[in-house]
Design a protein around this motif. Sequence first.
Motif, mmCIF file in Angstrom:
data_model
loop_
_atom_site.group_PDB
_atom_site.id
_atom_site.type_symbol
_atom_site.label_atom_id
_atom_site.label_comp_id
_atom_site.label_asym_id
_atom_site.label_seq_id
_atom_site.Cartn_x
_atom_site.Cartn_y
_atom_site.Cartn_z
ATOM 1 N N VAL C 95 2.990 10.024 -18.515
ATOM 2 C CA VAL C 95 3.527 9.679 -17.199
ATOM 3 C C VAL C 95 2.633 10.256 -16.106
ATOM 4 O O VAL C 95 2.309 9.600 -15.125
ATOM 5 C CB VAL C 95 4.969 10.200 -17.041
ATOM 6 N N LYS C 96 2.230 11.493 -16.305
ATOM 7 C CA LYS C 96 1.380 12.128 -15.288
ATOM 8 C C LYS C 96 0.094 11.346 -15.130
ATOM 9 O O LYS C 96 -0.394 11.128 -14.014
ATOM 10 C CB LYS C 96 1.053 13.565 -15.702
ATOM 11 N N GLN C 97 -0.467 10.947 -16.254
ATOM 12 C CA GLN C 97 -1.714 10.205 -16.196
ATOM 13 C C GLN C 97 -1.502 8.874 -15.491
ATOM 14 O O GLN C 97 -2.323 8.436 -14.689
ATOM 15 C CB GLN C 97 -2.245 9.989 -17.625
ATOM 16 N N GLY C 98 -0.374 8.245 -15.801
ATOM 17 C CA GLY C 98 -0.078 6.967 -15.165
ATOM 18 C C GLY C 98 0.007 7.094 -13.660
ATOM 19 O O GLY C 98 -0.525 6.274 -12.906
ATOM 20 N N ARG C 99 0.680 8.170 -13.210
ATOM 21 C CA ARG C 99 0.815 8.356 -11.761
ATOM 22 C C ARG C 99 -0.526 8.630 -11.115
ATOM 23 O O ARG C 99 -0.825 8.135 -10.034
ATOM 24 C CB ARG C 99 1.728 9.545 -11.488
ATOM 25 N N ARG C 100 -1.340 9.433 -11.795
ATOM 26 C CA ARG C 100 -2.669 9.725 -11.246
ATOM 27 C C ARG C 100 -3.443 8.434 -11.059
ATOM 28 O O ARG C 100 -4.114 8.232 -10.056
ATOM 29 C CB ARG C 100 -3.440 10.642 -12.208
ATOM 30 N N LEU C 128 2.446 12.498 -2.192
ATOM 31 C CA LEU C 128 2.366 12.201 -3.616
ATOM 32 C C LEU C 128 0.958 12.411 -4.158
ATOM 33 O O LEU C 128 0.773 12.682 -5.333
ATOM 34 C CB LEU C 128 2.861 10.780 -3.888
ATOM 35 N N THR C 129 -0.050 12.270 -3.291
ATOM 36 C CA THR C 129 -1.403 12.585 -3.758
ATOM 37 C C THR C 129 -1.515 14.060 -4.077
ATOM 38 O O THR C 129 -2.071 14.460 -5.102
ATOM 39 C CB THR C 129 -2.451 12.210 -2.695
ATOM 40 N N PHE C 130 -0.969 14.884 -3.210
ATOM 41 C CA PHE C 130 -0.988 16.319 -3.490
ATOM 42 C C PHE C 130 -0.221 16.640 -4.750
ATOM 43 O O PHE C 130 -0.613 17.490 -5.539
ATOM 44 C CB PHE C 130 -0.406 17.099 -2.310
ATOM 45 N N ALA C 131 0.916 15.965 -4.917
ATOM 46 C CA ALA C 131 1.762 16.301 -6.056
ATOM 47 C C ALA C 131 1.251 15.721 -7.359
ATOM 48 O O ALA C 131 1.336 16.341 -8.405
ATOM 49 C CB ALA C 131 3.183 15.804 -5.788
ATOM 50 N N HIS C 132 0.751 14.497 -7.308
ATOM 51 C CA HIS C 132 0.467 13.806 -8.567
ATOM 52 C C HIS C 132 -0.916 13.217 -8.658
ATOM 53 O O HIS C 132 -1.220 12.522 -9.613
ATOM 54 C CB HIS C 132 1.458 12.649 -8.759
ATOM 55 N N GLY C 133 -1.750 13.439 -7.674
ATOM 56 C CA GLY C 133 -2.967 12.643 -7.613
ATOM 57 C C GLY C 133 -4.210 13.329 -8.136
ATOM 58 O O GLY C 133 -4.166 14.366 -8.767
ATOM 59 N N VAL C 134 -5.314 12.684 -7.844
ATOM 60 C CA VAL C 134 -6.607 13.149 -8.344
ATOM 61 C C VAL C 134 -7.292 14.015 -7.297
ATOM 62 O O VAL C 134 -6.992 13.926 -6.118
ATOM 63 C CB VAL C 134 -7.507 11.938 -8.672
ATOM 64 N N ASP C 135 -8.194 14.850 -7.786
ATOM 65 C CA ASP C 135 -8.889 15.753 -6.868
ATOM 66 C C ASP C 135 -10.061 15.079 -6.173
ATOM 67 O O ASP C 135 -10.469 15.489 -5.104
ATOM 68 C CB ASP C 135 -9.464 16.946 -7.653
#
Lengths: 444, 158, 855
Positions: C95-100, C128-135
Motif C-alpha cells: 500500500v505504501k508503495q502504491g501511494r508513493r 500527502l507528499t510529506f506523509a506518503h510521497g517520494v523524496d
Amino acid sequence: MFYSPVTTNAAEATASDQLHLFKYVEDPDQHKIETYEAHGGYAAWKKVLNGMPPVAVIEEVKQSGLRGRGGAGFPAGLKWGFIPKDSPKPRYLCCNADESEPGTCKDRVIMERDPHAVIEGMAIAAYAIGCHLMFIYIRGEFCHCAERIDAAMKEAYAKGYLGKNINNSSYDLDMIVHTGGGAYICGEETGLLNSLEGERGMSRIRPPFPAVEGLYSCPTIVNNVETLASVPHIINRGADWYRSLGTEKSTGTKIFSLTGHVKRPGNYEVELGFPLRKLIYDPVYGGGILGDKKLKGVIPGGASTPFLTPEMIDVGLDYESLTDIGSMLGSGAVIVFHEDTCIVWVILKLIHFFRHESCGKCTPCREGTAWLEQIIRRIEHGQGKSGDIETIENICSNILGRTICPLGDAAVMPIQSAIKHWREEWQYHIDQKKCLVKSVFEFQ
Amino acid sequence: MILTEESIKQIQEKTSQYPRCKSAILPALTIAYRQMGYLNSEVYKEISRVIKVPYVEIAEAATFYTLFPKQPVGKYLIQVCHNISCALLGADSLIEYLEQKLSIKRGETTPDNLFTLVTVECLGSCATAPMMQINQDYYENLTREKVDQIIEELRSKA
Amino acid sequence: MTQKVKTDTSIKSEVETVTLTIDDRQVTVPKGTTVLEAATRLGIHIPTFCWHPKLKPVGACRMCYVEIEKMPKLQVSCATQAMDGMVVYTNSDQVKQGRRAVIEFLLLNHPLDCPTCDKGGECELQNLTFAHGVDDSRFDFQKYRFTDESVITTFDDIRIGPEIILNRNRCILCYKCVRANKEAFGEYDLGAYERGNKTEINVAPGGQVDNPFSGNLVEICPVGALTNTDWRYKIRVWLTKMVPSVCNLTSSGTNILFYKEDHKNHIFRVTSRCNDDIDDGWLTDITRYSYQIANSAERLQTPLIKKEGKQVPATWDEALEVIFKRFNEIREKKGSVCIGGLAAPHLDNASLYSFSKFFRTVFRSNNIDFRCDYRMLPNKPDSVFSILCSRPFKISNIDNSDVIVTFGSDLVREHPNEYLHLRKAFNFNSPRIFSINPYSVKSADVADLELVYNVGTDEAVINGICLAAVEQNLVEPSAALRWKEKVSLSSLAETEAYCGVSETDLKAVAKALADGSQITFIIGELITRSKAREAIAAAIANLNLLFRLDSKGQLAALARYANSKGAERLGLMPCPSSAVERELALLWGEFPDCQPHTTDAMLALMKKEELNGLFILGANPVMLYPDREFVREGLEKLEFLVVCDLFETETTALADVVLPLSSWAEFSGDYVSLEGRVQRAERAIKPIGQSRPGFEIIDVIAQKFGKRLFSSANDIASEIERLLRLPSTVEMPREFLEVKPLREEVDEKFPIPLFIGDDPHHSGHITEKATSLANFASEAYLEMSSDLAATYGLKEGDSVRVESEVGKIIIPAKISENLDGNVVFIPRNFSATPVTSLLMRKRRIDRVKITKVVE
C-alpha cells in the motif's frame, strides 16, 4: 459491392461445415435481407420467439461455451445470467462495434458484408435478457458500416423482425444505431456506456457492474459484434455442435486479423486452438513473412497483449494456451514483424497510441502513459539515459493493476514483455544512441 | 443560425429515439459535423439549444473525441493511420510522401483549401495497410500510383 | 444499524450489518458502507484526493489504496464495499508503495508554485507528499504548461468568475469541482475538456462560475488550482486562528469557521464547519462572503446625533443622554404607549430578549415587533398562518423523504441550503418532487412535475389538489365529506380553467401525497408574504388534515432570518402567544396590558402622530418594508427616532440619534435556526470602532432609565432558557376550515405581476457591503422571460421604466433562464434602487407596467 478489398478465407468457410461466420462473406448481396434469409437467416430469431423461453436461450449459449470475442473472453451466457431477475428497471443490450484495438479489423467485415447476422444475434441476446431497446455503438470512422447496419435495420423493421409484436409473439424490440466520435476507450464496456449516455467516454469503477447498473443505471449487457454474430448459429445448430469446434475451454471459431509483415494479411476464420505457426506461414492463410525474412516477433491478440518470440509460435490460438505462455488471445489481431524491425520503434508506436487514447480519469494511466511515452521517445531518438529501462519497468509496475479499466494494463504489458524478450536491444539503443535494427518501411 | 433546418430536423428526430435526451449529444455532433466540416463553440451553443442540454455538457463531450476538428478544414480531410500495423507496411513514408506531394506538413491545409492532412490512430483497416480515410471513405492497400490517382481524382472533382 | 431479529430463534436473524477487520481491528458497519468509511469509524484516516463524503465516489485519484486479503491487486477503498469477514490492511508495504507511486505521478507535471500558492499550508498534495510521497523526482522532462491567450500572469492564472481564479497547471484532475458543481449544485458552468493528460478543467468560452454556491468549489479543491479572490495573497493560513460560528444571513443555521487574525482585528475568510444535520459542508456564497460586512470600511464607528439638521459624530455618553431625555419627554407628556420598538430578526437571543424586556418593563409598552420587512407582514396571533410557521421541521429529513413538495417557493433564492438537500434527495434516492409556483423556478429542474399556476390563485390550487384526492377516492371518505362541506368547489375542470394547472397534474400530486410515507411540504415566501396568506393557510390546513400530512412527514412555512424563530419564541411580537406571555409575566412579575401594535399599525399611528418615539435595533424598514412612501411619512412624523445599525442606511438617515451596532462576529451570541436549533456563534474579532452589541446598548439605555434589566450575565441566559423550553409547536387544526378565495382586482393600467426577492448572491439590505458579493451583483435589474422582453422590444441591459400605482423606478432589463410567462422579478438588495416604492401593502399581488426607456 464491397467497401473493403480485404482478404478473407471465405472460400474455405463456404465449403466447411465448421466455419460459419465467413460462410457468405464474399457474397456481394449478403447484406440484403432477401439473400440473408435465403441463406437461412432469421431462422434462429423465429425459432427463439416461437418457443424458447429466455432462460433456455441463456442456457444454450452458456452450454456452448461462447466467450466474448472483443478481447476479454468472458463467457457470454454467464454474463447474460448476471442480469438481476427482479429488477423493475428496463434492460438494455449494447453491441460493441467500436473496433479500435490496433491490428483488429474483423468486425468491420461482418458489419459491412453480413449486417443482418449482427442484428439477428443482437435480437436473440436482447430477448434472452428481456431487453426491448437495443443499441449498437459503431465507431465514428466506420461510416459505411453504419450505413449498412442502418439499412439492414430498416429492412428488418420492414419485414417485421424488429418493432412491435414481432412474429406475433407479443415481443417488442427496438434498435438504435449510435455512432461514436473517435475514442478507443469507448470500446471499453463502461466507457461505451458513458459515451452512450452522452457523457465523456471515461471508465466507471466496478462494482457496480454493468449487468446490474449499466446504461442509465439500468441492467445492461455489452457484447462484441463477433460474439453476437455467433449467437444465431448456436441457436440454429445447438450448443453441442458449437462445443465440438475449437478446444474444450475455448469453443467455437474466431476471426483472426492477420496483419503486418506477412505476404497475405487478411481476416481468417479458424477454429480456436488453430496453431499460430500455421496461420502465419501456411499459403492458405498468411503465406509466410514478407520478403521471406526471418520472423522477429508476433503480437497475438492486438496491441494490448504481450509479445511472442519465434520460439513461442507453436502455440495454439485459444484463450488458455496463450495465457499459459504469458500472453493473451485478446481480440485476435495477430501482428507480425520481421527481423528488420526495431523493437523500440514498435513500442513507441504502441505507447503513443495508448497515451493518446487514455481517458484521463485515473492518475496512473493518465500520467504514467505520458511519462512512458516521453522516455521511450527519448530512447528511440538516441537520447536515452542509463537507468531508463529500470525507470520504465518501475513505472509499468506502478500502472499494472492500479487503474480503473484495463487500458492501463494494456499499455504496459507490451512494454514489459518487450523489455523481457529484447532487453539487449533496448540497452543497445541507450548505450549506442541508435537502433540495433533500423526500421525503414518504404511504402510502395 | 449556423445549423441548417435539415440538420436541426435530423437532430430532433434522432433525439426523440433515445430514452434520455443527453444521449443525443454524440449523434447531434456527428450531424453538425457532417454539415459544417468542423465544430466550434457556436455550434455547441446551437446544439445545446436544440436538444436542451447545458452547453458545458456538449462541449465536454465534443472535445473528448478526436473525430471532430475544431478549426475549419479543407474540402478533403486526409486522415492517415500511423499505428503499428500500418506503420509496419510503410505508413510513415506514406505520410512523408503526401506531405511532399501536397507541399504541406501534417496538421496543415493546402493553400487552395482543398486538402488537410492529419495523422490518426488505428482506423480498423489493418489488413489492407497502408491506408487512409478521406472524409467518409477508406482508401486501402495504397501504393504510390494509387495515391497519385486518388489525389488527382479528388482535385478534378472539386 | 438495525438488526432485525425474528422471535423464532431457529430462523437466522436478518443481518443488515457486516463485520470486517481493518489493521487487525474489528469494526461492524451497515451493509453498503465502503471500506474507507468503515476505516474512518476506527479512526483510521486513509488519504484521498478525489473522494468527498457528499459526492458519489469515482475512484480516480487511486490514493486510497488498501490491501485486502484474497484480492491480489490493490483496491481503492472509497469504492469497495465492506464485506463480512474482509481483512484489510491500510498500511502494508504494498500500500505504501502504491501511494508513493500515485504521489509521484501527480507531481510529474505539478508546478513548483508552493512559495506563491495560496493553498500552501492547507494543501492536500503538500500534506500527502510529506506523509506518503517520494523524496526526489526522477522526472527530467519539461513540465506541461497550459498557456494560451487568456493567461494574465506569469503563473498562468485565469479568472473564471467574479471570485474564482483558476490555475490549470496545478490541477491534479480529481474532478471534485466539476462533480460538486453538477451533482450537488445542479450548475453547469465548469467542465472538463480534452482527454488524457491534456485534460483541462475550465469554463465555457465567455462563461463564468457565478452560481450561488461557487465558493465551495475553491474550498473542496485539494490544491491551489482554484483560489478565491478574497483570500488571494492576503495571509498565510497558519497565521490565522479559527473561530466557530453560525451564518447570520440565512435561517438554516449553517455552521461556519471564521479565520481571524488578532493583530489586525480582521477576519480573512470563512469556511464550512461541516454539520451533517444542517449543511453537509456546503456554504452558499452569501454565507461565505458575509464576513466582509464586519470588516467593511463603511462601518459606523461612532454614535451620531442630529444637530441643526445634520448628523454629527458624538460620544456614547452624549448620545445616551439625548436618548434618555427625549424618550422621557415623550413618556411624561403622552405616556410610554407612544413609544415603539422594531428589532431585526437576525439579532442574537440576548439582544432580542433584552429589547423585549426593556420595552415591556421600562416603557410598559406592547409596541414591539421584529417583522419589519415585506417578507414578514404582521399577522394575527394564533392564526392558522402562525400555526404553519410554528410547525417542526428537520432539514435532514428532506434527504429521506419520498415525496417533496415546494409550494410558492423559489427555493434557490429563499433557502439555498434546503435546495441542496432537495438535490441530494434527488441524486441518492428517487423521491417524487413537485414544484408548485406562480412562475417557473430553478429548483424545478429536479422536479418530476412543475405546476405553474396563474398568479393569485394559490389557495385554489391547494383546493384543487384536495378535490383531486377526493374524486379519486384517495382519502378517507368521511374526511372527504367534511372537506366538501367547508370548501365548495365545482369541478377539477373549473379549477384547471381558473388556475391554469391541468387536471392530470393535480391528480398526480394528490396521488403522490396519498401514497407517500415520508413527505416534506415546504411553504415558501411567495405564500408567507402574500396578503392572502390566511386564506392560503386555511387551504393548506385542510390539505394537511385531508392527507394527514403531519403524521407522515413535515409541513411548514420556513423561517427566513437567522433568528426569527428566536424572536418568535422570545416574544418579540406585540401580542405573543399566551404561553410566552404567561412565562414572561412570571419572569418579570408584570406584563403590560396596553393595546399591542404591529409594525404596520405602528407606522399608521406614526403617521397620525399618535406614536411619537421609535427605537429601531438593526432593522431597515425604509428599504425593506413595502410601500416606501408610507414608511417614510410615518418615520418623518416622529418626534424622536433612534436607530442602531452597522452602517448608515436609508433609515439611519432619518434618525435623531444613530448608534453603531456590532456585527455577529464581534460578540458571542445564540441564534435559533429554522429548525428550532439553538447554536452559538463565538466572537471572532473585537467590536469595530465604538460599536456595541445590541444587548449592551439596551443595558446602558435601561440603566439611564434607572433599571437594571439583569443582575448578572447568567440571568439573561437562564431567562432565555426558560422561554426556549416552552413548547412552540402548535397543533394543526383538527377541523376543516372554510377557504374564502380572495379574488384580485386587477387594474388594467398595471398588468404585469411583480415579484420581489433576493438576488441569489444577496440577502437583506447589508450584503451589498460585502465586496465579493457585490462582485457578483451590484445593481438591481428587471428579470423577465425572453418572450416578455420580446413583446416590449427589450434586450439584455436596456433601460426599463417600471411603474406601479404608488411609485416608479428605472432599471436595466435582464433575460431570465427560468422565468416564463408574464411575470417580472426585481431583487430588493440594492439601496440604489428603491424597489419597495413600487409595493403597496393592500394589494394581494403588486402589479406594474413596464415601458422601454428610449434615449
